[in-house]
Design a protein around this motif. Structure first.
Motif, PDB file in Angstrom:
ATOM      1  N   VAL A 118      50.353  36.202  50.009  1.00  0.00           N
ATOM      2  CA  VAL A 118      48.362  36.359  50.464  1.00  0.00           C
ATOM      3  C   VAL A 118      47.653  36.779  49.476  1.00  0.00           C
ATOM      4  N   PHE A 119      47.007  36.088  49.313  1.00  0.00           N
ATOM      5  CA  PHE A 119      46.262  36.757  48.333  1.00  0.00           C
ATOM      6  C   PHE A 119      44.675  37.620  48.797  1.00  0.00           C
ATOM      7  N   SER A 120      45.124  38.886  48.099  1.00  0.00           N
ATOM      8  CA  SER A 120      44.340  40.043  48.839  1.00  0.00           C
ATOM      9  C   SER A 120      42.385  39.984  48.005  1.00  0.00           C
ATOM     10  N   ASP A 121      42.174  39.952  46.971  1.00  0.00           N
ATOM     11  CA  ASP A 121      40.980  40.147  46.317  1.00  0.00           C
ATOM     12  C   ASP A 121      40.591  40.132  45.345  1.00  0.00           C
ATOM     13  N   VAL A 122      39.739  39.733  44.569  1.00  0.00           N
ATOM     14  CA  VAL A 122      39.033  39.592  43.679  1.00  0.00           C
ATOM     15  C   VAL A 122      38.042  40.860  43.958  1.00  0.00           C
ATOM     16  N   LEU A 123      38.411  41.034  42.455  1.00  0.00           N
ATOM     17  CA  LEU A 123      38.608  42.662  42.171  1.00  0.00           C
ATOM     18  C   LEU A 123      37.330  42.588  41.009  1.00  0.00           C
ATOM     19  N   HIS A 124      37.126  41.577  40.431  1.00  0.00           N
ATOM     20  CA  HIS A 124      36.008  41.551  39.223  1.00  0.00           C
ATOM     21  C   HIS A 124      35.461  40.525  39.080  1.00  0.00           C
ATOM     22  N   ASN A 125      33.904  39.737  39.176  1.00  0.00           N
ATOM     23  CA  ASN A 125      34.365  38.799  38.510  1.00  0.00           C
ATOM     24  C   ASN A 125      33.165  39.160  37.072  1.00  0.00           C
ATOM     25  N   PHE A 126      33.780  38.264  36.261  1.00  0.00           N
ATOM     26  CA  PHE A 126      32.793  38.714  34.693  1.00  0.00           C
ATOM     27  C   PHE A 126      31.729  37.374  34.310  1.00  0.00           C
ATOM     28  N   ASN A 127      30.950  38.469  33.772  1.00  0.00           N
ATOM     29  CA  ASN A 127      30.216  37.830  33.491  1.00  0.00           C
ATOM     30  C   ASN A 127      28.816  38.637  33.711  1.00  0.00           C
ATOM     31  N   GLY A 128      29.306  39.747  34.412  1.00  0.00           N
ATOM     32  CA  GLY A 128      27.834  40.618  34.156  1.00  0.00           C
ATOM     33  C   GLY A 128      27.420  40.790  33.493  1.00  0.00           C
TER      34      GLY A 128
END
Length: 287
Positions: free
Chosen positions: A46-56
């Motif tokens: 089960v895909f849980s979460d995107v913890l961080h999106n890069f390019n901030g």
């Protein structure tokens, strides 16, 4: 699990790690706005979460894009690298397993418009980090003083980044050199020695398996005149003896000696001012 690109990310290049029946990893692309993610997924798929999106960005500076390595879990934190972003050559970052407290620990400096792609600290890390005793170790694919990458170490709080080895220049026709070039694999530590591989270089131009002995204290002598002599074993061919009176941040180490290790790997330096202080801290470093 099949990645959907947005918002989960796509094209994972690094491996997974497992913490309490949850897998953690990175994607090189995808996510929001499309420069990769840190994600978690449970062991029952089960895909849980995107913890961080890069390019901030922070204060106008990119906080990393396109991670090609997997993650390291140490001291209740996740650590990793990106191959670009920051000043253009990637970063070292940390965050908590729930995605909070994302922090850039090191920006790999720009190689500018140099045709050789050189800088002081390495560039474009591809490999996973390893940790021992609160110190992170890793490699970069390029950069360094010859443009062929470095082996580096850094405290896991981001302080005291140091280059342990610069891979030497390669022949433009044969890609050969003495020690290897362009490392893409993670390191292994065994008996105070780092082992790894380099993709190119070596006597045949086809890469190397290399070892790098880390310096360790072989002896401390308090001389009758108040001087202190410290002997080290291992380390680079040229070593700096450094000293400071405390360990408070920011770190400032004073170089008091430059030494060349003997063929047996031993070297030493003497602090002639030791008697003027109630206590001192010492370390070895490379130029």
């Amino acid at each position: 699990h099949a990645f959907n690109g947005y918002p989960e990310g796509k094209n994972p290049e690094g491996g997974l790690i497992e913490i309490s029946n949850v897998f953690y990893g990175t994607t090189e692309a995808g996510g929001d706005p499309g420069s990769g993610t840190v994600f978690s997924i449970t062991t029952n798929e089960v895909f849980s979460d995107v913890l961080h999106n890069f390019n901030g960005t922070f204060n106008g500076v990119s906080t990393g894009t396109s991670p090609r390595s997997g993650l390291l879990y140490s001291g209740n934190q996740l650590f990793g690298t990106t191959s670009s972003g920051g000043q253009g050559n990637g970063i070292i970052f940390s965050l908590n397993p729930d995605g909070s407290d994302y922090s850039v620990l090191h920006y790999f400096t720009s190689t500018g418009f140099s045709s050789t792609g050189t800088n002081a600290d390495g560039a474009v890390p591809h490999a996973d980090l390893i940790s021992c005793g609160g110190i992170l170790y890793g490699t970069t694919y390029s950069g360094g003083n010859q443009g062929n990458g470095v082996v580096f170490a850094m405290n896991d709080n981001g302080s005291n980044y140091v280059v342990l080895h610069n891979f030497t220049e390669t022949d433009p026709d044969t890609y050969a050199n003495t020690d290897g070039a362009n490392s893409e694999s993670s390191l292994v530590m065994f008996n105070n020695t780092l082992y790894g591989t380099a993709t190119f270089g070596g006597s045949q131009g086809g890469g190397t398996v290399f070892s790098l002995q880390l310096p360790s204290v072989a002896g401390i002598i308090c001389n009758q005149d108040g001087r202190v002599t410290i002997s080290f074993t291992g380390g680079a061919n040229t070593n700096l003896g450094q000293v400071r009176t405390n360990l408070y941040s920011p770190a400032f180490w004073q170089t008091i000696s430059t030494n060349v290790a003997g063929t047996n790997g031993l070297w030493q330096f003497t602090d002639t001012n030791a008697s003027n202080y109630p206590f001192r801290f010492y370390r070895s470093a490379t130029p």
